[in-house]
Design an enzyme around this catalytic site. Structure first.
Site, mmCIF file in Angstrom:
data_model
loop_
_atom_site.group_PDB
_atom_site.id
_atom_site.type_symbol
_atom_site.label_atom_id
_atom_site.label_comp_id
_atom_site.label_asym_id
_atom_site.label_seq_id
_atom_site.Cartn_x
_atom_site.Cartn_y
_atom_site.Cartn_z
ATOM 1 N N ASN A 1 -40.382 -25.594 -23.552
ATOM 2 C CA ASN A 1 -40.529 -27.064 -23.439
ATOM 3 C C ASN A 1 -41.772 -27.575 -24.168
ATOM 4 O O ASN A 1 -42.616 -28.263 -23.614
ATOM 5 C CB ASN A 1 -40.518 -27.515 -21.977
ATOM 6 C CG ASN A 1 -41.637 -26.913 -21.154
ATOM 7 O OD1 ASN A 1 -42.207 -25.885 -21.519
ATOM 8 N ND2 ASN A 1 -41.955 -27.537 -20.037
ATOM 9 N N ASN B 1 -43.992 -28.059 -9.453
ATOM 10 C CA ASN B 1 -42.553 -28.081 -9.219
ATOM 11 C C ASN B 1 -41.963 -26.692 -9.475
ATOM 12 O O ASN B 1 -42.091 -26.197 -10.575
ATOM 13 C CB ASN B 1 -41.903 -29.103 -10.161
ATOM 14 C CG ASN B 1 -40.435 -29.276 -9.866
ATOM 15 O OD1 ASN B 1 -40.002 -29.060 -8.737
ATOM 16 N ND2 ASN B 1 -39.664 -29.636 -10.869
ATOM 17 N N ASP C 1 -46.184 -19.179 -14.074
ATOM 18 C CA ASP C 1 -45.781 -20.551 -14.416
ATOM 19 C C ASP C 1 -47.008 -21.356 -14.869
ATOM 20 O O ASP C 1 -47.120 -22.554 -14.575
ATOM 21 C CB ASP C 1 -45.062 -21.228 -13.236
ATOM 22 C CG ASP C 1 -44.263 -22.457 -13.668
ATOM 23 O OD1 ASP C 1 -44.249 -22.772 -14.878
ATOM 24 O OD2 ASP C 1 -43.657 -23.106 -12.794
HETATM 25 ZN ZN ZN Z 1 -39.398 -24.231 -14.034
#
Ligand code: ZN
Length: 424
Positions: free
Chosen positions: A95, A279, A306
């Site tokens: 992303n 998230n 993450d």
């Molecule tokens: Zn994710």
């Protein structure tokens, strides 16, 4: 690039080893593990007495923000943060801006990392073009260019039929699908975990069902298509149960959790702490307990950070509008070592989840100290005590809920391809 690492406690689950041994590295590869090894004339000698010597740690889920969002992080600074955290390899999510859904972007990442990054960087390509959830990306091209998996991480593949086809194509292509399992309709305008704390703070909640419903869908699609699937960042007790049951009936599913999901509850949000906004959101004590049980019983295969860097201007705002995500590369190791200290995992199992399994899931020839393997090695000082301070972090961004926290354990040396890239 010849190295003799002497007298450390070698923990290598890939060979079922946990004992004091010397490790010899020749020409960037593991040459030999043994007792009383002699250093070749040109070898650098590292005294590892009192330290752990493990296969280089692998973080299979990071965001390096490069290309396009380099004000948050870039491949060089992200790799430096990885090295400081004891990681020799990272897999970076697609992303970026633009999204890594084609070979031009993948090649840019691969080439920049090869030329300038301190650690190995393995790109993850998008499942769908632009991660928009409409048309599949060209997975063959992505794999060819160097992607080790595909994911639309950051958002789910909303259309179940498209996810079915993604799993089928990826299986044929021999590339892993990593699911960001989230039911957006249930998330709505939620900004933290739905529950008592959210009510007290007057913030809109995200129910656990937003994760569980989506994990269940993705697990059933993996079962239906008889395809491998890896589920990212699980945070709820329901996800653990669904995946445990799926594994028991032979579904080819693996999953990861992140250190914050076994270290913090949604209490960390009190004070409208935007560095505790991510998230999926931080959950409740019984979820934390279930995540630990899932790690211990093998339901959860891997620990991944993450790592999600954001600029201060994106966090130093009202809670509702702050961006999701925290950095994690430099705090993962001590937070994970605490699982051993607390007797949730033994050291071998921890190293398995931080090196061996991530390599297996992504199909990398790493995560091992077997003779012939690339000499990616992490030397850990399990007793190092330090405090997380923003100005000392290598990451360009400082959005950590652990700022000011005392940590025990740190990378003493990070070695990539036989070269020391970080020394404490
Ligand atoms: Zn994710």
């Amino acid at each position: 690039m010849n190295l003799l690492i002497k007298g450390g406690r070698v923990v290598d689950p890939s060979q079922n080893i946990d004992e004091n041994l010397d490790l010899l590295v020749v020409d960037g590869r593991i040459k030999e593990l043994g007792k009383g090894l002699k250093a070749p004339a040109d070898a650098e000698v590292i005294d590892a007495a009192g330290l752990l010597v493990t296969p280089g740690l692998i973080d299979m889920h990071v965001h390096l923000r490069d290309p396009g969002l380099e004000y948050k992080e870039d491949i060089i600074t992200g790799a430096r943060a990885a090295a400081a955290g004891g990681f020799t390899s990272v897999a970076c999510m697609p992303n970026t801006k633009p999204v890594n859904d084609n070979k031009a972007i993948t090649s840019y990442i691969v080439n920049k990392a090869k030329a300038e990054a301190l650690v190995n960087v393995f790109p993850v390509g998008a499942i769908t073009q632009g991660s928009k959830g409409e048309n599949l990306a060209e997975m063959g091209e992505l794999k060819e260019a160097g992607c080790v998996a595909v994911s639309d991480d950051g958002r789910p593949v909303v259309n179940a039929e498209l996810m079915r086809r993604a799993l089928e194509y990826a299986k044929g292509m021999g590339i892993m699908v990593i699911a960001h399992s989230e039911e957006l309709a249930l998330v709505g305008e939620g900004v933290m975990n739905e529950g008592f704390t959210a009510t007290e703070l007057g913030l809109k909640g995200i129910p656990w069902a937003a994760e569980d419903v989506a994990v269940a869908r993705d697990v059933y699609l993996a079962e239906f298509t008889d395809s491998p699937l890896h589920i990212a960042h699980i945070s709820t007790k329901g996800s653990v149960r669904i995946i445990r049951d799926a594994k028991a009936r032979g579904v080819q599913v693996t999953c990861e959790t992140a250190p914050h999901y076994f270290s913090l509850t949604d209490d960390a949000v009190r004070g409208y702490e935007t560095n505790a906004k991510m998230n999926p959101p931080l959950r409740e004590a019984e979820d934390v307990a279930a995540i630990k049980t899932g790690l211990a019983d093998g339901t959860i295969d891997a620990i991944a950070t993450d790592h999600a860097p954001h600029h201060l201007d994106e966090k130093d705002v009202e809670f509702n509008v702050a961006l999701n995500g925290i950095i994690g590369l430099e705090t993962s190791l001590p937070l994970s070592l605490k699982l051993v200290e607390d007797k949730v995992l033994d050291m071998k199992t921890l190293v398995e989840k931080m090196a061996v399994k991530p390599a297996q899931i992504l199909g990398l020839d790493r995560g091992t100290l077997k003779a012939g393997a690339p000499a990616d090695v992490t030397i850990i000082d399990p007793n190092a005590e330090w405090v997380v301070e923003a100005e000392k972090l290598a990451s360009k961004s400082k959005n950590s809920p652990f700022l000011g926290h005392k940590m025990t354990g740190a990378a003493a040396y990070t070695i990539v391809g036989g070269k020391v890239v970080y020394k404490r």
